[in-house]
Design a protein around this motif. Structure first.
Motif, PDB file in Angstrom:
ATOM      1  N   ALA A 208       0.858  -1.190   0.000  1.00  0.00           N
ATOM      2  CA  ALA A 208       0.000   0.000   0.000  1.00  0.00           C
ATOM      3  C   ALA A 208       0.891   1.236   0.000  1.00  0.00           C
ATOM      4  CB  ALA A 208      -0.902  -0.011   1.225  1.00  0.00           C
ATOM      5  N   GLU A 209       0.350   2.344  -0.453  1.00  0.00           N
ATOM      6  CA  GLU A 209       1.157   3.561  -0.553  1.00  0.00           C
ATOM      7  C   GLU A 209       1.569   4.080   0.825  1.00  0.00           C
ATOM      8  OE1 GLU A 209       0.988   7.903  -2.823  1.00  0.00           O
ATOM      9  OE2 GLU A 209      -0.442   6.311  -3.323  1.00  0.00           O
ATOM     10  N   TYR A 210       0.680   3.915   1.821  1.00  0.00           N
ATOM     11  CA  TYR A 210       0.964   4.399   3.168  1.00  0.00           C
ATOM     12  C   TYR A 210       0.736   3.263   4.175  1.00  0.00           C
ATOM     13  CZ  TYR A 210       0.092   8.719   0.571  1.00  0.00           C
ATOM     14  OH  TYR A 210       0.107   9.723  -0.365  1.00  0.00           O
ATOM     15  N   THR A 211       1.818   2.627   4.597  1.00  0.00           N
ATOM     16  CA  THR A 211       1.711   1.512   5.541  1.00  0.00           C
ATOM     17  C   THR A 211       2.164   1.950   6.923  1.00  0.00           C
ATOM     18  OG1 THR A 211       2.093  -0.146   3.816  1.00  0.00           O
ATOM     19  CG2 THR A 211       2.485  -0.816   6.098  1.00  0.00           C
ATOM     20  N   PHE A 212       1.313   1.733   7.908  1.00  0.00           N
ATOM     21  CA  PHE A 212       1.654   2.002   9.297  1.00  0.00           C
ATOM     22  C   PHE A 212       1.909   0.667   9.990  1.00  0.00           C
ATOM     23  CE2 PHE A 212      -0.761   5.657   7.888  1.00  0.00           C
ATOM     24  CZ  PHE A 212       0.023   6.708   8.353  1.00  0.00           C
ATOM     25  N   VAL A 213       2.945   0.640  10.822  1.00  0.00           N
ATOM     26  CA  VAL A 213       3.373  -0.613  11.434  1.00  0.00           C
ATOM     27  C   VAL A 213       3.384  -0.509  12.954  1.00  0.00           C
ATOM     28  CG1 VAL A 213       5.309  -2.229  11.702  1.00  0.00           C
ATOM     29  CG2 VAL A 213       4.772  -1.292   9.444  1.00  0.00           C
ATOM     30  N   SER A 214       2.824  -1.514  13.599  1.00  0.00           N
ATOM     31  CA  SER A 214       2.961  -1.677  15.042  1.00  0.00           C
ATOM     32  C   SER A 214       3.847  -2.890  15.260  1.00  0.00           C
ATOM     33  CB  SER A 214       1.597  -1.899  15.708  1.00  0.00           C
ATOM     34  OG  SER A 214       1.772  -2.320  17.056  1.00  0.00           O
ATOM     35  N   LEU A 215       4.917  -2.711  16.035  1.00  0.00           N
ATOM     36  CA  LEU A 215       5.867  -3.796  16.262  1.00  0.00           C
ATOM     37  C   LEU A 215       6.107  -3.933  17.764  1.00  0.00           C
ATOM     38  CD1 LEU A 215       7.642  -5.819  14.679  1.00  0.00           C
ATOM     39  CD2 LEU A 215       9.467  -4.118  14.714  1.00  0.00           C
ATOM     40  N   LEU A 237     -10.065  11.600   9.285  1.00  0.00           N
ATOM     41  CA  LEU A 237      -9.149  12.727   9.097  1.00  0.00           C
ATOM     42  C   LEU A 237      -8.606  12.839   7.677  1.00  0.00           C
ATOM     43  CD1 LEU A 237      -7.035  12.395  12.397  1.00  0.00           C
ATOM     44  CD2 LEU A 237      -9.032  13.841  11.989  1.00  0.00           C
ATOM     45  N   LEU A 238      -8.850  11.811   6.862  1.00  0.00           N
ATOM     46  CA  LEU A 238      -8.331  11.818   5.495  1.00  0.00           C
ATOM     47  C   LEU A 238      -9.466  11.717   4.486  1.00  0.00           C
ATOM     48  CD1 LEU A 238      -5.316   9.298   5.737  1.00  0.00           C
ATOM     49  CD2 LEU A 238      -5.187  11.799   5.669  1.00  0.00           C
ATOM     50  N   PRO A 239      -9.255  12.267   3.297  1.00  0.00           N
ATOM     51  CA  PRO A 239     -10.209  12.021   2.217  1.00  0.00           C
ATOM     52  C   PRO A 239     -10.309  10.521   1.952  1.00  0.00           C
ATOM     53  CG  PRO A 239      -8.664  13.775   1.628  1.00  0.00           C
ATOM     54  CD  PRO A 239      -8.143  13.152   2.889  1.00  0.00           C
ATOM     55  N   GLU A 240     -11.452  10.078   1.512  1.00  0.00           N
ATOM     56  CA  GLU A 240     -11.693   8.643   1.330  1.00  0.00           C
ATOM     57  C   GLU A 240     -10.655   7.996   0.416  1.00  0.00           C
ATOM     58  OE1 GLU A 240     -15.271   5.590  -0.110  1.00  0.00           O
ATOM     59  OE2 GLU A 240     -15.610   7.766  -0.052  1.00  0.00           O
ATOM     60  N   GLU A 241     -10.289   8.716  -0.681  1.00  0.00           N
ATOM     61  CA  GLU A 241      -9.349   8.109  -1.635  1.00  0.00           C
ATOM     62  C   GLU A 241      -7.961   7.919  -1.021  1.00  0.00           C
ATOM     63  OE1 GLU A 241      -9.448  12.596  -2.463  1.00  0.00           O
ATOM     64  OE2 GLU A 241     -10.879  10.986  -1.987  1.00  0.00           O
ATOM     65  N   LEU A 242      -7.577   8.805  -0.081  1.00  0.00           N
ATOM     66  CA  LEU A 242      -6.288   8.663   0.589  1.00  0.00           C
ATOM     67  C   LEU A 242      -6.332   7.538   1.615  1.00  0.00           C
ATOM     68  CD1 LEU A 242      -4.642  12.149   1.348  1.00  0.00           C
ATOM     69  CD2 LEU A 242      -3.763  10.270  -0.039  1.00  0.00           C
ATOM     70  N   TYR A 243      -7.422   7.459   2.366  1.00  0.00           N
ATOM     71  CA  TYR A 243      -7.532   6.429   3.401  1.00  0.00           C
ATOM     72  C   TYR A 243      -7.493   5.032   2.788  1.00  0.00           C
ATOM     73  CZ  TYR A 243      -9.154   3.855   7.510  1.00  0.00           C
ATOM     74  OH  TYR A 243      -9.259   2.961   8.556  1.00  0.00           O
ATOM     75  N   LYS A 244      -8.047   4.888   1.599  1.00  0.00           N
ATOM     76  CA  LYS A 244      -8.037   3.586   0.932  1.00  0.00           C
ATOM     77  C   LYS A 244      -6.627   3.147   0.570  1.00  0.00           C
ATOM     78  CE  LYS A 244     -12.697   3.677  -1.056  1.00  0.00           C
ATOM     79  NZ  LYS A 244     -13.494   3.724  -2.315  1.00  0.00           N
ATOM     80  N   LYS A 245      -5.699   4.105   0.520  1.00  0.00           N
ATOM     81  CA  LYS A 245      -4.313   3.791   0.197  1.00  0.00           C
ATOM     82  C   LYS A 245      -3.486   3.468   1.446  1.00  0.00           C
ATOM     83  CE  LYS A 245      -4.238   6.800  -3.904  1.00  0.00           C
ATOM     84  NZ  LYS A 245      -3.594   7.991  -4.526  1.00  0.00           N
ATOM     85  N   CYS A 246      -4.135   3.483   2.608  1.00  0.00           N
ATOM     86  CA  CYS A 246      -3.441   3.224   3.875  1.00  0.00           C
ATOM     87  C   CYS A 246      -3.608   1.769   4.292  1.00  0.00           C
ATOM     88  CB  CYS A 246      -3.977   4.134   4.974  1.00  0.00           C
ATOM     89  SG  CYS A 246      -3.690   5.898   4.689  1.00  0.00           S
ATOM     90  N   GLU A 278     -10.687  -6.270   5.730  1.00  0.00           N
ATOM     91  CA  GLU A 278      -9.643  -7.290   5.814  1.00  0.00           C
ATOM     92  C   GLU A 278      -8.400  -6.903   5.024  1.00  0.00           C
ATOM     93  OE1 GLU A 278      -9.013 -12.078   4.890  1.00  0.00           O
ATOM     94  OE2 GLU A 278     -10.976 -11.131   4.582  1.00  0.00           O
ATOM     95  N   ALA A 279      -8.603  -6.249   3.900  1.00  0.00           N
ATOM     96  CA  ALA A 279      -7.473  -5.891   3.037  1.00  0.00           C
ATOM     97  C   ALA A 279      -6.614  -4.783   3.634  1.00  0.00           C
ATOM     98  CB  ALA A 279      -7.992  -5.455   1.670  1.00  0.00           C
ATOM     99  N   GLN A 280      -7.129  -4.081   4.647  1.00  0.00           N
ATOM    100  CA  GLN A 280      -6.390  -2.953   5.206  1.00  0.00           C
ATOM    101  C   GLN A 280      -5.607  -3.293   6.466  1.00  0.00           C
ATOM    102  OE1 GLN A 280      -9.433   0.388   5.209  1.00  0.00           O
ATOM    103  NE2 GLN A 280      -7.651   1.447   4.390  1.00  0.00           N
TER     104      GLN A 280
END
Length: 398
Positions: A208-215, A237-246, A278-280
């Motif tokens: 994904a373009e913007y991946t957040f990681v918890s480790l 907090l994000l536009p829908e199209e941006l959030y889908k890229k997270c 599930e995909a996110q």
């Protein structure tokens, strides 16, 4: 010098990372190193341990009918200490986590005083447990007294941060005037640089373009649920199209014989399935070093959720891998993360975390600035070479 490391469970947590790094550092400095532990599994360990001389002493169970974890840990490591006294030649004993083993060495020193003991305190154990019943309070009062008394028996007491030093002095009143050496855990940057990510690892990493990681280990005190809650808040907090890229990846140490790991992992996965597509969201248990480094290198930011963390090596690893870190503004991260330069230090709420996540998605310049500053800070303050030199001086002291 002949150095023996005494550690209860050589898994893949932060304490284990410190012990392994210390053992490797002293080995490379020419010392004769041996690690004695109550539990070691080559399938659940740091890769460097496979090059160390390791002895397992498993003479006592982990629990008594599922109870008395602390007492059993004390007995198990004391038995390991007895083994060391009668079967190993040593000049220095480096013990951590369970100070009760120092009682054995104190007695042994009456007959052989040609060695020194170093105790590395990650955090007072008495502050890491609950006391729900009168029986538990009575049980812990004995354990707590042993912990404070035995900690003071070490020739040298080290701690992992200034924060931990202040907590130790506040908790152990008898040690208020005792010298505490602050030795920050380090990062073996050469090891990180040497890790190459193959195609098999690439399949586990989100693209994904913007991946957040918890480790973090799958333990309640690590508050991993906050990462999921923050990702949910990010949607507002994000536009829908941006959030889908997270995307959110939850990875961490998982021990199949640890009841808390099993239970908490199940709770987190269920919560994510109920609130996220599930995909996110993806879960990875006990990632290999290759997977961990690949996750850090590809993340938009690492979400570090524990409160009052004693030190926390994950933010250091993340910064070196050029990933900004969003962490709770307490404990060790106050000493590792430079706020607004290598990451953000915020209150422990989903909204505060989500606000910083949104900034890093929408502000490319800010992200690139933090991405550059992180490795610079780690090389300056947490290099493996400086850590090795401090330990080398410590074990050579008379």
């Amino acid at each position: 010098m002949r150095v023996v490391f005494l550690h209860p469970d050589l898994g893949i947590g932060g304490a284990e990372r410190l012990v392994v790094d210390a053992a490797v550092a002293l080995d490379r400095k020419g010392h004769q190193v041996k690690v004695v532990t109550n539990h070691y599994d080559e399938k659940h360990c740091f890769k460097e341990t496979r090059d160390l001389d390791i002895k397992q002493i498993k003479w006592f169970p982990r629990t008594i009918f599922g109870h008395m974890w602390a007492l059993c840990a004390y007995i198990r490591l004391c038995l390991a200490a007895i083994y060391v006294c009668f079967n190993e030649n040593f000049d220095v004993v480096f013990c951590d986590q369970v100070s009760a083993a120092l009682l054995v060495f104190k007695i042994y020193s009456l007959f052989n005083s040609n060695f020194r003991t170093i105790f590395y305190c990650h955090f007072p154990d008495m502050l890491l447990t609950k006391r729900e019943s009168s029986m538990k309070k009575l049980y812990r009062s004995v354990i707590d007294r042993i912990e404070e008394w035995s900690t003071g028996m070490a020739d040298v007491i080290c701690v992992n941060s200034e924060f931990t030093a202040s907590v130790v002095r506040d908790t152990f009143k008898s040690l208020q005037n005792h010298q505490l050496r602050v030795i920050h855990p380090s990062l073996n940057t050469k090891f990180f640089d040497s890790i190459k990510v193959g195609s098999d690892v690439d399949d586990l990493i989100s693209h994904a373009e913007y991946t957040f990681v918890s480790l973090n280990r799958f333990e309640v005190k690590k508050n991993v649920k906050l990462a999921i809650e923050a990702f949910i808040e990010l949607k507002d907090l994000l536009p829908e199209e941006l959030y889908k890229k997270c995307h959110l990846t939850i990875a961490g140490g998982y021990d199949s014989i640890n009841a808390e790991n099993i239970r908490y992992f199940g709770e987190l996965k269920k919560y994510a399935e109920e609130h996220l597509e599930e995909a996110q969201c993806r879960f990875i248990r006990s990632p290999s070093d290759e997977v961990k480094v690949a996750l850090l290198r590809s993340s938009r930011a690492v979400l570090y959720t524990p409160d009052r963390e004693h030190f926390g090596i994950v933010p250091v690893e993340a910064m070196y891998c050029a990933s900004p870190v969003i962490a709770v503004n307490t404990g060790g991260p106050l000493e590792t993360i430079k706020n607004n330069e290598t990451g953000f230090l915020v209150n422990q709420t989903a909204v505060e975390f989500a606000k910083c996540m949104a900034k890093l998605v929408e502000n490319q310049d800010l992200y690139l600035k933090m991405k550059k500053k992180g490795p610079e800070r780690v090389r300056k303050l947490f290099s493996f070479e400086a850590f090795s030199a401090r330990l080398d001086r410590l074990v050579k002291e008379e």
